[in-house]
Motif scaffolding. Sequence first.
Motif, PDB file in Angstrom:
ATOM      1  N   GLN A  92       0.819  -1.203   0.000  1.00 23.28           N
ATOM      2  CA  GLN A  92       0.000   0.000   0.000  1.00 23.28           C
ATOM      3  C   GLN A  92       0.855   1.257   0.000  1.00 23.28           C
ATOM      4  OE1 GLN A  92      -1.782  -1.674   3.471  1.00 23.28           O
ATOM      5  NE2 GLN A  92      -1.448   0.167   4.706  1.00 23.28           N
ATOM      6  N   VAL A  93       2.061   1.185   0.578  1.00 22.59           N
ATOM      7  CA  VAL A  93       2.971   2.335   0.538  1.00 22.59           C
ATOM      8  C   VAL A  93       3.423   2.588  -0.903  1.00 22.59           C
ATOM      9  CG1 VAL A  93       5.277   3.134   1.202  1.00 22.59           C
ATOM     10  CG2 VAL A  93       3.750   2.170   2.930  1.00 22.59           C
ATOM     11  N   ARG A  94       3.745   1.521  -1.620  1.00 22.13           N
ATOM     12  CA  ARG A  94       4.157   1.683  -3.029  1.00 22.13           C
ATOM     13  C   ARG A  94       2.997   2.227  -3.860  1.00 22.13           C
ATOM     14  NH1 ARG A  94       7.212  -3.088  -1.631  1.00 22.13           N
ATOM     15  NH2 ARG A  94       9.445  -2.618  -1.791  1.00 22.13           N
ATOM     16  N   ASN A  95       1.791   1.772  -3.573  1.00 22.68           N
ATOM     17  CA  ASN A  95       0.622   2.298  -4.281  1.00 22.68           C
ATOM     18  C   ASN A  95       0.440   3.787  -3.990  1.00 22.68           C
ATOM     19  OD1 ASN A  95      -0.018  -0.182  -5.400  1.00 22.68           O
ATOM     20  ND2 ASN A  95      -1.470  -0.739  -3.798  1.00 22.68           N
ATOM     21  N   ALA A  96       0.668   4.181  -2.732  1.00 20.64           N
ATOM     22  CA  ALA A  96       0.532   5.594  -2.365  1.00 20.64           C
ATOM     23  C   ALA A  96       1.572   6.442  -3.096  1.00 20.64           C
ATOM     24  CB  ALA A  96       0.678   5.757  -0.858  1.00 20.64           C
ATOM     25  N   LEU A  97       2.806   5.932  -3.189  1.00 24.16           N
ATOM     26  CA  LEU A  97       3.847   6.674  -3.907  1.00 24.16           C
ATOM     27  C   LEU A  97       3.499   6.815  -5.385  1.00 24.16           C
ATOM     28  CD1 LEU A  97       7.101   5.258  -2.262  1.00 24.16           C
ATOM     29  CD2 LEU A  97       6.355   7.651  -2.262  1.00 24.16           C
ATOM     30  N   ALA A  98       2.970   5.742  -5.969  1.00 25.14           N
ATOM     31  CA  ALA A  98       2.574   5.803  -7.376  1.00 25.14           C
ATOM     32  C   ALA A  98       1.452   6.816  -7.569  1.00 25.14           C
ATOM     33  CB  ALA A  98       2.129   4.428  -7.855  1.00 25.14           C
ATOM     34  N   ARG A  99       0.521   6.869  -6.639  1.00 24.64           N
ATOM     35  CA  ARG A  99      -0.585   7.821  -6.720  1.00 24.64           C
ATOM     36  C   ARG A  99      -0.073   9.260  -6.622  1.00 24.64           C
ATOM     37  NH1 ARG A  99      -3.019   6.179  -2.552  1.00 24.64           N
ATOM     38  NH2 ARG A  99      -2.306   7.785  -1.105  1.00 24.64           N
ATOM     39  N   LEU A 100       0.871   9.490  -5.697  1.00 27.26           N
ATOM     40  CA  LEU A 100       1.426  10.828  -5.548  1.00 27.26           C
ATOM     41  C   LEU A 100       2.211  11.256  -6.785  1.00 27.26           C
ATOM     42  CD1 LEU A 100       2.651  10.695  -1.830  1.00 27.26           C
ATOM     43  CD2 LEU A 100       0.706  11.981  -2.722  1.00 27.26           C
ATOM     44  N   THR A 101       2.935  10.310  -7.373  1.00 26.12           N
ATOM     45  CA  THR A 101       3.698  10.610  -8.591  1.00 26.12           C
ATOM     46  C   THR A 101       2.764  10.977  -9.731  1.00 26.12           C
ATOM     47  OG1 THR A 101       5.492   9.122  -7.932  1.00 26.12           O
ATOM     48  CG2 THR A 101       5.317   9.672 -10.275  1.00 26.12           C
ATOM     49  N   ALA A 102       1.698  10.200  -9.882  1.00 24.24           N
ATOM     50  CA  ALA A 102       0.730  10.480 -10.952  1.00 24.24           C
ATOM     51  C   ALA A 102       0.071  11.841 -10.747  1.00 24.24           C
ATOM     52  CB  ALA A 102      -0.330   9.377 -10.995  1.00 24.24           C
ATOM     53  N   ALA A 103      -0.231  12.190  -9.499  1.00 28.47           N
ATOM     54  CA  ALA A 103      -0.894  13.451  -9.206  1.00 28.47           C
ATOM     55  C   ALA A 103       0.002  14.653  -9.436  1.00 28.47           C
ATOM     56  CB  ALA A 103      -1.396  13.450  -7.760  1.00 28.47           C
ATOM     57  N   SER A 104       1.323  14.419  -9.372  1.00 31.60           N
ATOM     58  CA  SER A 104       2.274  15.529  -9.509  1.00 31.60           C
ATOM     59  C   SER A 104       2.603  15.842 -10.972  1.00 31.60           C
ATOM     60  CB  SER A 104       3.566  15.227  -8.758  1.00 31.60           C
ATOM     61  OG  SER A 104       4.253  14.140  -9.361  1.00 31.60           O
ATOM     62  N   ARG A 105       2.185  14.949 -11.897  1.00 30.54           N
ATOM     63  CA  ARG A 105       2.479  15.181 -13.310  1.00 30.54           C
ATOM     64  C   ARG A 105       1.598  16.305 -13.867  1.00 30.54           C
ATOM     65  NH1 ARG A 105       2.267   9.058 -14.076  1.00 30.54           N
ATOM     66  NH2 ARG A 105       4.415   8.377 -13.780  1.00 30.54           N
ATOM     67  N   PRO A 106       2.147  17.112 -14.742  1.00 27.68           N
ATOM     68  CA  PRO A 106       1.329  18.199 -15.345  1.00 27.68           C
ATOM     69  C   PRO A 106       0.167  17.625 -16.130  1.00 27.68           C
ATOM     70  CG  PRO A 106       3.679  18.493 -15.803  1.00 27.68           C
ATOM     71  CD  PRO A 106       3.531  17.127 -15.229  1.00 27.68           C
ATOM     72  N   THR A 107      -0.962  18.294 -16.071  1.00 27.74           N
ATOM     73  CA  THR A 107      -2.127  17.880 -16.836  1.00 27.74           C
ATOM     74  C   THR A 107      -1.915  18.219 -18.307  1.00 27.74           C
ATOM     75  OG1 THR A 107      -3.527  18.319 -14.920  1.00 27.74           O
ATOM     76  CG2 THR A 107      -4.635  18.126 -17.069  1.00 27.74           C
TER      77      THR A 107
END
Length: 313
Positions: free
Chosen positions: A296-311
């Motif tokens: 779940q920590v790796r999933n959270a990091l992946a979610r944060l990375t995706a959210a930080s990408r420019p739209t």
Amino acid sequence: MSSHTTSVEIIVRVTFQNDRSAGDKIRVEIVNETGVPVGETFTDSEGRAVFRLSMGGTYEIRASGIPIKGTATERVRVEDMDKSRTVYVRATPQVEGTATATKSTTPPVTSAAELKIPGDAKKAFNKGMELWEHNNYPKAAEQFEKAVAIYPEYDTAFNNLGVMYYQMGQTDKARAAFERSVALNDKNADGDRNLARMLIHDRNYTRAQDLLKKSLVVEPLNTVTLTLMCVTEIQTGDDNGAVATARRVHQLPHEGYALVHEIAGQAYEHAGQPQNARIEYEIYLGESPNGPEAPQVRNALARLTAASRPTPQ
């Protein structure tokens, strides 16, 4: 966490290389999928410890203390068809010459009632401790029952009786014994922590937190108590408290308790601080890359990375 009601005996054997027993008095803890400790005992002379679980799921076994180096861990999956499982925890010995068990020389906070304990009650208590070290929980419970029958204000015996009941899967009797223990002595750190552990399992986080605060007055640097406190804080919406407690744990020797960093990461996400959340999640993976919360920590990091990408425009 998906789980189911079951009853399975978990036999833990702590060994060194070549399957050599690590010996007695090694602390063994079993932790559920959310990182909450659900049982704790000590190995016997054969490096053996026994737990009885009433819920299925994935658990982590942690062994620590002289004569082993650091904390040795192993994971086990409990299924509904299981009746008994043997789990081998491979440990690394400390430097030669340190493989002798020692007992703490720090005296516990003693109630006035305990100063009046009759000799027969003490004798039964000590016999119970001896049986506990050999994981003979039913016989140990009989001795602790004898001790409290002789001296009904024996709070330490009530606490140990609660541990024996818990190990035997008798949770209602365990809870009653812990309740009696903390009622007799408001400075019984072990009793407060053990009862809080059960209350967390029951999702009674507010009362658990009150008990943990009392426990920390007596033992302010106890890593287990601080970790349990961190769990109650995130569950009651106290994100600032969870972060502060996680920092306290991180400043102490806390091998096996990386859970606090996963909790701190959650708290920072709740507060809208993704960068700090990322730092906590990365610390978790650095300390416990294969821990129960790692997926779940790796999933959270992946979610944060995706959210930080420019739209995309």
